[in-house]
Structures are given as C-alpha cells and as structure tokens.
Enzyme design. Structure first.
Site, PDB file in Angstrom:
ATOM      1  N   TYR A 191       0.880  -1.168   0.000  1.00  0.00           N
ATOM      2  CA  TYR A 191       0.000   0.000   0.000  1.00  0.00           C
ATOM      3  C   TYR A 191       0.914   1.214   0.000  1.00  0.00           C
ATOM      4  CZ  TYR A 191      -3.682   3.328   1.077  1.00  0.00           C
ATOM      5  OH  TYR A 191      -4.561   4.390   1.013  1.00  0.00           O
ATOM      6  N   TYR A 296     -10.050  -3.340   6.666  1.00  0.00           N
ATOM      7  CA  TYR A 296      -9.557  -1.989   6.932  1.00  0.00           C
ATOM      8  C   TYR A 296      -9.324  -1.735   8.419  1.00  0.00           C
ATOM      9  CZ  TYR A 296     -10.867  -0.297   2.194  1.00  0.00           C
ATOM     10  OH  TYR A 296     -10.975  -0.080   0.841  1.00  0.00           O
TER      11      TYR A 296
END
Length: 331
Positions: A191, A296
């Site tokens: 990420y 998440y």
C-alpha cells in the site's frame, strides 16, 4: 472504456503531445512503471461512465512528505552475509528481531532459520504459516546489504508479483482483482502513498468534507510505536500513509470482514522502522478473477456495542462487504 483510450494512447505517443496532459494521464503513469510489460495494471469499467479521479496519480513507491524525519545515514546498516543462502539463518543481521523457527520446516543442521519465507518446494517464496497466522513483522534484506537482489529474503523489496485489474463494482465504487491465481502466503503488493506526520494527517482529516471518508485512505505506521522507546523516531506519534491522491493499484482494494489478504509490517533497514512498508499478502488461496480484499479495521473492537448505541450509530459507516461474517459497520 478500453476502446475510448486507444486513440488517447496514440496521441500521447506523438512528438507534439502535451507534456502536462501526458504527465497527468493515468494510463501513461501506469505504462511508465518498470514492471508494466510483465505485470500490467489495467482499468476496466463495464458498469457506468465513471472515471478515476483526475487528481489521482499512480506511483510505484511511497513519497516522503514535508517534515517527515528520516534516520541519519550513520545509523543505517545491512547484513554482511557471504552468500544469499546465509540470509535465511540467525547469523544474518537483518533477522536479529525475527523469532527463530521451531516447526518441522526448520533447518536440519544446527543453525535455526529466522527467515519469514519457505525456501524450497511448492511453497518456495511464500510466507510461512507461523508468520501468516501471527501477523508479526517481516524483516528483510535491502539495498544496503551484501547479498544480491536475488536474495530469498528480498520478497517485498522486489515488488509486486502479479498483474492487477482495477474494475468498477456494482455498488462499492472501484475494486481490484487479479487475472491469475494467487497462492496463500504470496506477496501481492504494497500500500503506497505520501508518508506524512500525524499532525498533517489530522489537518487533512479536518479539511476533508467527510472526515470518516478520509480515514479510508490513511494508514498509521504504528507497528513499532512505543512512547517508552529510546529511539525518538518510534517514541513520538506514528507517521501515516495517505493514499487518496497518490498511490498504487492497492489503493482501490475494498474492505471485507472476511478478507482474502492482510497487511504486514515489512522492515528493510532497521533504522527505517518508523516508515516501514505496508505489505499485502494473501491469507488464503485466491482464484483468478476474485475480488481482492483486506480488513480496513483489523483488530478494532467495540463496533458491536456501538452499533446498539443510538447516540453513535448515526455517525457510523455501514459495511457493504456482503459476507456472512459482515460486522455491519466499518467504524
């Protein structure tokens, strides 16, 4: 959508092409990546007429933001292993903080492996089950080491391992899937984003029209944060990665309460612990064409009780993952 971009590519290849337009073109950004020929990124929309935000920029490495502290060069060190094979054992300085292996895959000789990956057979290069289940940090060799770029302990450093497709979902905006099978324990990608201070992250949250929406793209680099640490880079507030306006394809991966991937903290040079990588690994076998997801809010507690509190539920964000394990709300 794909047909519409064929002349777009052609025009940007002309000598008189507008350089600013080409620089801001998502397709040109993707094509500039060194991995594009072997591991392409595609963008497909068969649901509506939506396009990616024109202010978004694809990057292939994270960007260090303003006022972000970096380690002094004198603190940087790499291993001095005589061969790449040595980087799998406890003698490798890069693995000082990895727990010694104790399972049946351990080395048959006297030395214990601390290496995070399988070294032979069908699982070669995949994350070991022990690490995959514990989500402990991964310590790898890096460019400051004596070993080669082919060292078996440079999995994340070598970069993305599969082609990815950003696609438009029916009800959750953009998503990501892979056109090839992914094995359990396989590294997929990192990420990426702009690495910023906690103060800057708070400022961006405050400026966002929907503060909770901003949190979708902000990830704290807090794996090693410790207010009692003797390292000032770890004792302060953790840095954050903002992937909203600059990131890689993983920025478009959706949340799931029953995900097929998880984020692991990956450390290269130990002096850079405070800016460790966020590495995505498959936690189950993923058939080609399956949407890629991660949780998440992995580890966040209290959601169920908040969902029954009338004073809080109006501010909570509903989860749309649709799995049997759905918690109902993201946060």
């Amino acid at each position: 959508m794909e047909k519409a971009f064929r002349p777009h590519f052609f025009n940007h290849g002309k000598p008189d092409a507008n350089p600013k337009e080409k620089k801001n073109c998502h397709w040109c950004q993707i094509r500039s990546f060194a991995t594009h020929a072997q591991l392409p990124i595609s963008i497909v929309n068969r649901e509506d007429d939506a396009f990616l935000n024109p202010n978004f920029r694809f990057i292939d490495h994270s960007i260090i933001g303003k006022n972000v502290p970096v380690a002094d060069q004198s603190f940087r060190v790499g291993c001095s292993c005589a061969s790449d094979e040595e980087c799998m054992y406890s003698t490798c300085q890069c693995l000082d903080e990895m727990a010694p292996d104790s399972d049946e895959e351990a080395d048959p000789y006297t030395r214990k492996k601390r290496f995070a990956y399988y070294s032979q057979g069908a699982k070669k290069g995949l994350l070991r089950d022990r690490v995959l289940q514990s989500q402990e940090p991964i310590y790898e060799c890096h460019q400051g080491c004596a070993c080669s770029k082919d060292c078996p302990n440079r999995v994340v450093e070598r970069g993305r391992t599969v082609p990815l497709q950003i696609f438009r979902t029916k009800d959750r905006g953009w998503g990501v899937k892979c056109p090839v099978n992914i094995k359990r324990g396989q590294f997929v990608d990192r990420y990426l984003g702009e690495i910023i201070t906690s103060e800057e992250a708070d400022r961006r949250r405050a400026e966002s029209t929907i503060a909770r929406r901003k949190d979708v793209y902000l990830f704290a680099l807090d794996k090693f944060s410790d207010p009692d640490s003797l390292d000032p880079l770890l004792a302060g507030q953790p840095l954050e990665v903002d992937g909203e306006y600059m990131s890689g394809p993983t920025r478009f991966i959706n949340h799931s309460c029953d995900p097929n991937m998880a984020i692991f903290a990956r450390v290269g040079d130990h002096a850079d612990k405070h800016i460790h990588d966020l590495a995505l690994f498959a936690i189950k076998d993923i058939p080609k064409g399956t949407e890629l997801t991660f949780d998440y809010v992995n580890g966040l507690t209290g959601l169920e009780s908040d969902a029954h509190d009338p004073s809080k539920i109006s501010e909570m964000t509903k989860c749309l993952c649709g799995t049997a394990k759905c918690r109902g709300y993201l946060w």
